[in-house]
Design a protein around this motif. Structure first.
Motif, PDB file in Angstrom:
ATOM      1  N   ILE A  57      43.101  44.288  41.476  1.00 17.86           N
ATOM      2  CA  ILE A  57      43.813  43.147  40.903  1.00 17.86           C
ATOM      3  C   ILE A  57      43.060  41.852  41.189  1.00 17.86           C
ATOM      4  N   VAL A  58      42.556  41.718  42.421  1.00 21.72           N
ATOM      5  CA  VAL A  58      41.830  40.494  42.811  1.00 21.72           C
ATOM      6  C   VAL A  58      40.623  40.282  41.900  1.00 21.72           C
ATOM      7  N   PHE A  59      39.841  41.324  41.673  1.00 23.69           N
ATOM      8  CA  PHE A  59      38.649  41.130  40.861  1.00 23.69           C
ATOM      9  C   PHE A  59      38.967  40.976  39.379  1.00 23.69           C
ATOM     10  N   MET A  60      40.101  41.527  38.936  1.00 20.16           N
ATOM     11  CA  MET A  60      40.542  41.231  37.571  1.00 20.16           C
ATOM     12  C   MET A  60      40.896  39.748  37.468  1.00 20.16           C
ATOM     13  N   GLN A  61      41.540  39.226  38.509  1.00 20.82           N
ATOM     14  CA  GLN A  61      41.913  37.815  38.511  1.00 20.82           C
ATOM     15  C   GLN A  61      40.675  36.918  38.608  1.00 20.82           C
ATOM     16  N   VAL A  62      39.692  37.328  39.385  1.00 24.10           N
ATOM     17  CA  VAL A  62      38.438  36.558  39.448  1.00 24.10           C
ATOM     18  C   VAL A  62      37.875  36.449  38.036  1.00 24.10           C
ATOM     19  N   PHE A  63      37.889  37.557  37.312  1.00 28.40           N
ATOM     20  CA  PHE A  63      37.379  37.531  35.937  1.00 28.40           C
ATOM     21  C   PHE A  63      38.249  36.655  35.040  1.00 28.40           C
ATOM     22  N   LYS A  66      37.884  32.858  35.930  1.00 29.97           N
ATOM     23  CA  LYS A  66      36.508  32.397  36.143  1.00 29.97           C
ATOM     24  C   LYS A  66      36.290  30.952  35.695  1.00 29.97           C
ATOM     25  N   HIS A  67      36.964  30.544  34.639  1.00 32.28           N
ATOM     26  CA  HIS A  67      36.811  29.189  34.107  1.00 32.28           C
ATOM     27  C   HIS A  67      37.471  28.134  35.018  1.00 32.28           C
ATOM     28  N   LEU A  68      38.284  28.578  35.975  1.00 35.04           N
ATOM     29  CA  LEU A  68      38.952  27.641  36.890  1.00 35.04           C
ATOM     30  C   LEU A  68      38.144  27.380  38.159  1.00 35.04           C
ATOM     31  N   TYR A  69      37.069  28.142  38.370  1.00 38.84           N
ATOM     32  CA  TYR A  69      36.270  27.975  39.585  1.00 38.84           C
ATOM     33  C   TYR A  69      35.584  26.607  39.587  1.00 38.84           C
ATOM     34  N   ASP A  70      35.687  25.922  40.727  1.00 37.68           N
ATOM     35  CA  ASP A  70      35.041  24.626  40.911  1.00 37.68           C
ATOM     36  C   ASP A  70      33.880  24.824  41.886  1.00 37.68           C
ATOM     37  N   PRO A  71      32.645  24.641  41.437  1.00 34.78           N
ATOM     38  CA  PRO A  71      31.463  24.903  42.267  1.00 34.78           C
ATOM     39  C   PRO A  71      31.369  24.068  43.552  1.00 34.78           C
ATOM     40  N   LYS A  72      32.204  23.053  43.692  1.00 35.77           N
ATOM     41  CA  LYS A  72      32.150  22.288  44.948  1.00 35.77           C
ATOM     42  C   LYS A  72      32.774  23.082  46.104  1.00 35.77           C
ATOM     43  N   HIS A  73      33.452  24.199  45.784  1.00 35.04           N
ATOM     44  CA  HIS A  73      34.044  25.068  46.795  1.00 35.04           C
ATOM     45  C   HIS A  73      33.189  26.321  46.948  1.00 35.04           C
ATOM     46  N   LYS A  74      33.215  26.894  48.124  1.00 34.53           N
ATOM     47  CA  LYS A  74      32.503  28.143  48.368  1.00 34.53           C
ATOM     48  C   LYS A  74      33.154  29.261  47.556  1.00 34.53           C
ATOM     49  N   ALA A  75      32.350  30.093  46.955  1.00 32.55           N
ATOM     50  CA  ALA A  75      32.855  31.180  46.122  1.00 32.55           C
ATOM     51  C   ALA A  75      33.723  32.142  46.923  1.00 32.55           C
ATOM     52  N   LEU A  76      33.284  32.490  48.120  1.00 29.40           N
ATOM     53  CA  LEU A  76      34.047  33.445  48.924  1.00 29.40           C
ATOM     54  C   LEU A  76      35.414  32.866  49.304  1.00 29.40           C
ATOM     55  N   ALA A  77      35.465  31.591  49.592  1.00 26.72           N
ATOM     56  CA  ALA A  77      36.751  30.956  49.904  1.00 26.72           C
ATOM     57  C   ALA A  77      37.676  31.033  48.696  1.00 26.72           C
ATOM     58  N   TRP A  78      37.129  30.808  47.509  1.00 23.60           N
ATOM     59  CA  TRP A  78      37.912  30.882  46.274  1.00 23.60           C
ATOM     60  C   TRP A  78      38.436  32.298  46.060  1.00 23.60           C
ATOM     61  N   ILE A  79      37.592  33.290  46.327  1.00 25.46           N
ATOM     62  CA  ILE A  79      38.006  34.695  46.189  1.00 25.46           C
ATOM     63  C   ILE A  79      39.121  35.008  47.182  1.00 25.46           C
ATOM     64  N   TYR A  80      39.024  34.478  48.406  1.00 23.22           N
ATOM     65  CA  TYR A  80      40.079  34.709  49.401  1.00 23.22           C
ATOM     66  C   TYR A  80      41.389  34.023  49.013  1.00 23.22           C
ATOM     67  N   VAL A  81      41.318  32.878  48.370  1.00 18.13           N
ATOM     68  CA  VAL A  81      42.541  32.221  47.890  1.00 18.13           C
ATOM     69  C   VAL A  81      43.230  33.134  46.873  1.00 18.13           C
ATOM     70  N   ILE A  82      42.459  33.702  45.965  1.00 12.73           N
ATOM     71  CA  ILE A  82      43.003  34.638  44.984  1.00 12.73           C
ATOM     72  C   ILE A  82      43.578  35.868  45.698  1.00 12.73           C
ATOM     73  N   THR A  83      42.858  36.359  46.700  1.00 10.98           N
ATOM     74  CA  THR A  83      43.308  37.540  47.441  1.00 10.98           C
ATOM     75  C   THR A  83      44.638  37.275  48.130  1.00 10.98           C
ATOM     76  N   ARG A  84      44.762  36.144  48.809  1.00 11.81           N
ATOM     77  CA  ARG A  84      46.031  35.815  49.488  1.00 11.81           C
ATOM     78  C   ARG A  84      47.170  35.724  48.478  1.00 11.81           C
ATOM     79  N   SER A  85      46.914  35.089  47.359  1.00 14.45           N
ATOM     80  CA  SER A  85      47.931  34.946  46.327  1.00 14.45           C
ATOM     81  C   SER A  85      48.344  36.320  45.777  1.00 14.45           C
ATOM     82  N   GLU A  86      47.384  37.170  45.520  1.00 12.72           N
ATOM     83  CA  GLU A  86      47.686  38.501  44.982  1.00 12.72           C
ATOM     84  C   GLU A  86      48.406  39.367  46.011  1.00 12.72           C
TER      85      GLU A  86
END
Length: 178
Positions: A57-63, A66-86
């Motif tokens: 589910i997390v990687f489906m959400q990453v996909f 994807k257009h919501l990712y802000d490059p000023k944040h670390k990618a892994l931190a963004w993935i963990y935010v999605i993971t916590r939410s899921e």
């Protein structure tokens, strides 16, 4: 400028490539971070099978986001935010499976409108005020939390909840008249 191969890109560059349409970038992100996401889910008390479900589910959400990712944040931190939410959503769903949905538990007074066709939903949405349309799109299409919606719409969390509630009630009324 010579572009880096996907395998040589940083996580942040991979997310940008993914947002630009390079779907193979997701494979590299998955290879790099699926183990971490899986371990994180297991540490939160999920069985291996359920943790694997959350991982997918997390990687489906990453996909999807994807257009919501802000490059000023670390990618892994963004993935963990999605993971916590899921994980939070997964636990809510897990707890609900034992109970049948009861509309009395809803914040709104009546059940959600029963709309079977996307075109009909679009027509109904277009009859709402622009701010109500935006609130429903952010909540149900972009699946944002109320606090994020409030930031985007530059208003309070309680105002957003009221706006969504009001819009749903209006949709119900309009749908009942059809």
């Amino acid at each position: 400028m010579i572009e880096k191969k996907l395998e040589d890109q940083t996580d942040e560059e991979l997310l940008i490539s993914l947002a630009d349409g390079e779907t193979k970038a997701l494979d590299y992100l998955y290879l790099r971070h699926s183990g971490r996401v899986l371990a994180y889910a297991k540490k939160r008390g999920l069985s291996a099978e359920k943790a694997d479900e959350v991982l997918q589910i997390v990687f489906m959400q990453v996909f999807r986001k994807k257009h919501l990712y802000d490059p000023k944040h670390k990618a892994l931190a963004w993935i963990y935010v999605i993971t916590r939410s899921e994980l939070k959503d997964y636990r809510k769903k897990e707890n609900r499976t034992d109970l049948e949905w009861d509309d009395k538990l809803s914040q709104t007074e009546a059940p959600s409108p029963n709309i079977e066709h996307e075109e009909e939903a679009s027509v109904l949405l277009n009859e709402l005020k622009p701010r109500e349309q935006e609130a429903l799109r952010l909540r149900y299409l972009d699946e944002l939390e109320y606090d994020e919606m409030a930031r985007r719409m530059k208003t309070s969390d309680s105002n957003i909840r009221q706006l969504v509630s009001r819009a749903l009630k209006a949709l119900r009324r309009k749908n009942e008249r059809r």
